[in-house]
Design an enzyme around this catalytic site. Structure first.
Site, PDB file in Angstrom:
ATOM      1  N   LYS A  21     -19.950  18.723 -36.585  1.00  0.00           N
ATOM      2  CA  LYS A  21     -19.879  19.816 -35.622  1.00  0.00           C
ATOM      3  C   LYS A  21     -19.989  19.318 -34.180  1.00  0.00           C
ATOM      4  CE  LYS A  21     -22.403  22.430 -39.112  1.00  0.00           C
ATOM      5  NZ  LYS A  21     -23.724  23.010 -39.454  1.00  0.00           N
ATOM      6  N   PRO A  34     -19.611  28.494 -35.609  1.00  0.00           N
ATOM      7  CA  PRO A  34     -18.732  27.334 -35.730  1.00  0.00           C
ATOM      8  C   PRO A  34     -19.295  26.256 -36.649  1.00  0.00           C
ATOM      9  CG  PRO A  34     -19.802  27.363 -33.579  1.00  0.00           C
ATOM     10  CD  PRO A  34     -20.182  28.621 -34.276  1.00  0.00           C
ATOM     11  N   GLU A  35     -18.589  26.028 -37.737  1.00  0.00           N
ATOM     12  CA  GLU A  35     -18.857  24.888 -38.608  1.00  0.00           C
ATOM     13  C   GLU A  35     -17.643  23.969 -38.482  1.00  0.00           C
ATOM     14  OE1 GLU A  35     -20.298  26.132 -42.485  1.00  0.00           O
ATOM     15  OE2 GLU A  35     -21.077  27.984 -41.650  1.00  0.00           O
ATOM     16  N   ARG A  50     -32.996  31.673 -43.358  1.00  0.00           N
ATOM     17  CA  ARG A  50     -31.584  32.050 -43.451  1.00  0.00           C
ATOM     18  C   ARG A  50     -31.408  32.829 -44.738  1.00  0.00           C
ATOM     19  NH1 ARG A  50     -31.007  26.486 -41.455  1.00  0.00           N
ATOM     20  NH2 ARG A  50     -30.763  26.777 -39.234  1.00  0.00           N
TER      21      ARG A  50
END
Length: 297
Positions: free
Chosen positions: A61, A2-3, A285
């Site tokens: 967020k 979720p962004e 990442r």
DNA sequence: AGAGCTCCCTGTAAGC
DNA sequence: TGCTTACAGGGAGCTC
């Protein structure tokens, strides 16, 4: 993950069900969902129970639900895998359910709100509301100029009418780190995660390792416009309507996956030039970009 | 203050 | 086939 667009879908899905509702009961099933809460699980249950929700607000967020007459709010962050689900009362416990509210809404009646989170990076907390320094509304979904203290250091997001473009330009011009790192810094601009960072950099034709300070004003603006465009498009594709009978508010990503140009497309041809998208390690990442369209300066 | 790193966690998938 | 390892990643908090 979720962004901003996914969190906004959750906020917009929850709002009709929870705003104006009273929390009749609160059950903490897993205390790890309260890592940001200052008190004990019992204190969370006690403070939330009996509270009436005045709004479903969001900045970046972060979500928060102001409690009527208290200058306090329940703050929610979905982390990587958090979901807030609406269920019928008495619905069976979900596999990774951490916290449940049983609410009563004046129009929709009884509902359960489930905080479900597989990887437990998300959390709920009760926190104080403090005035916003700029006097504008705290975020989407609220007209009140307050924000939880836990969220006060988070910059406004690019879809916020009070987003400070001048500060965005000034921050980028001052910072020497890689532009992707700066995009992910929620104190500079909020709501952007790894997916939309890669998408916006691809759209703006900027290499993720480019020093932020080396970008021209034109390039900075092109990037900001790209962030707004990709998030707006994702939001439009993810918009869901409220169903009074059975509401399924699902925080998982994926609906926008078919529109992705860079993220997760390693080895696939760039849709602009045909060059295979590459993936490189980036601070625990990955970054995905087109080595031809996004040349390193 | 800014930069850059670790840590928290669990399920999936790739690798041997 | 079964085990191990890599990977996904938001944000707090740490050091330098």
């Amino acid at each position: 993950m979720p962004e901003l667009p996914e969190v906004e879908v959750v906020r917009a899905g929850l709002a009709p069900a929870v705003v104006g509702a009273r929390i009749e009961a609160c059950t903490v099933l897993d205390a790890r969902a309260l890592t940001r809460h200052a008190g004990s699980p019992a204190s969370f249950e006690q403070e939330v129970t009996g509270g009436s929700i005045d709004a479903a607000a969001r900045r970046g967020k972060f979500l928060w639900f102001p409690l009527r007459g208290s200058d306090r709010a329940v703050v929610a962050h979905l982390g990587m895998s958090g979901q807030m689900l609406l269920r019928e009362p008495g619905a069976p416990t979900e596999r990774h359910e951490r916290i449940r509210w049983d609410i009563v809404h004046p129009e929709h009646g009884e509902l359960s709100v489930l905080f479900v989170d597989q990887r437990t990076f998300g959390s709920l907390a009760v926190d104080d509301l403090a005035p916003t320094p700029d006097g504008a509304a705290g975020g989407w979904g609220t007209e009140t100029a307050t924000v939880p203290t836990q969220v006060s250091h988070i910059a406004r997001d690019p879809l916020d009418p009070a987003f400070d473009q001048g500060r965005f330009h000034a921050d980028l011009a001052r910072r020497t780190s890689a532009i992707k790192r700066i995009l992910l810094d929620q104190a500079v601009v909020s709501g952007i995660g790894n997916i939309y960072a890669d998408e916006a950099l691809w759209a703006a034709r900027i290499h993720p390792e480019t020093s932020a300070a080396s970008l021209s004003r034109v390039a900075r603006q092109r990037l900001l416009d790209a962030v707004v465009a990709v998030m707006t498009k994702a939001l439009a594709e993810g918009g869901t309507s409220f169903d009074a009978q059975y509401v399924n508010v699902n925080g998982q990503a994926g609906y926008f996956a078919h529109s992705l140009e860079a993220y997760g497309r390693t080895g696939s041809p760039c849709t602009r030039c045909g060059t295979p998208i590459v993936r490189v390690a980036f601070t625990n990442r990955s970054s995905h970009y087109c080595p031809r369209c996004q040349r390193r300066r």
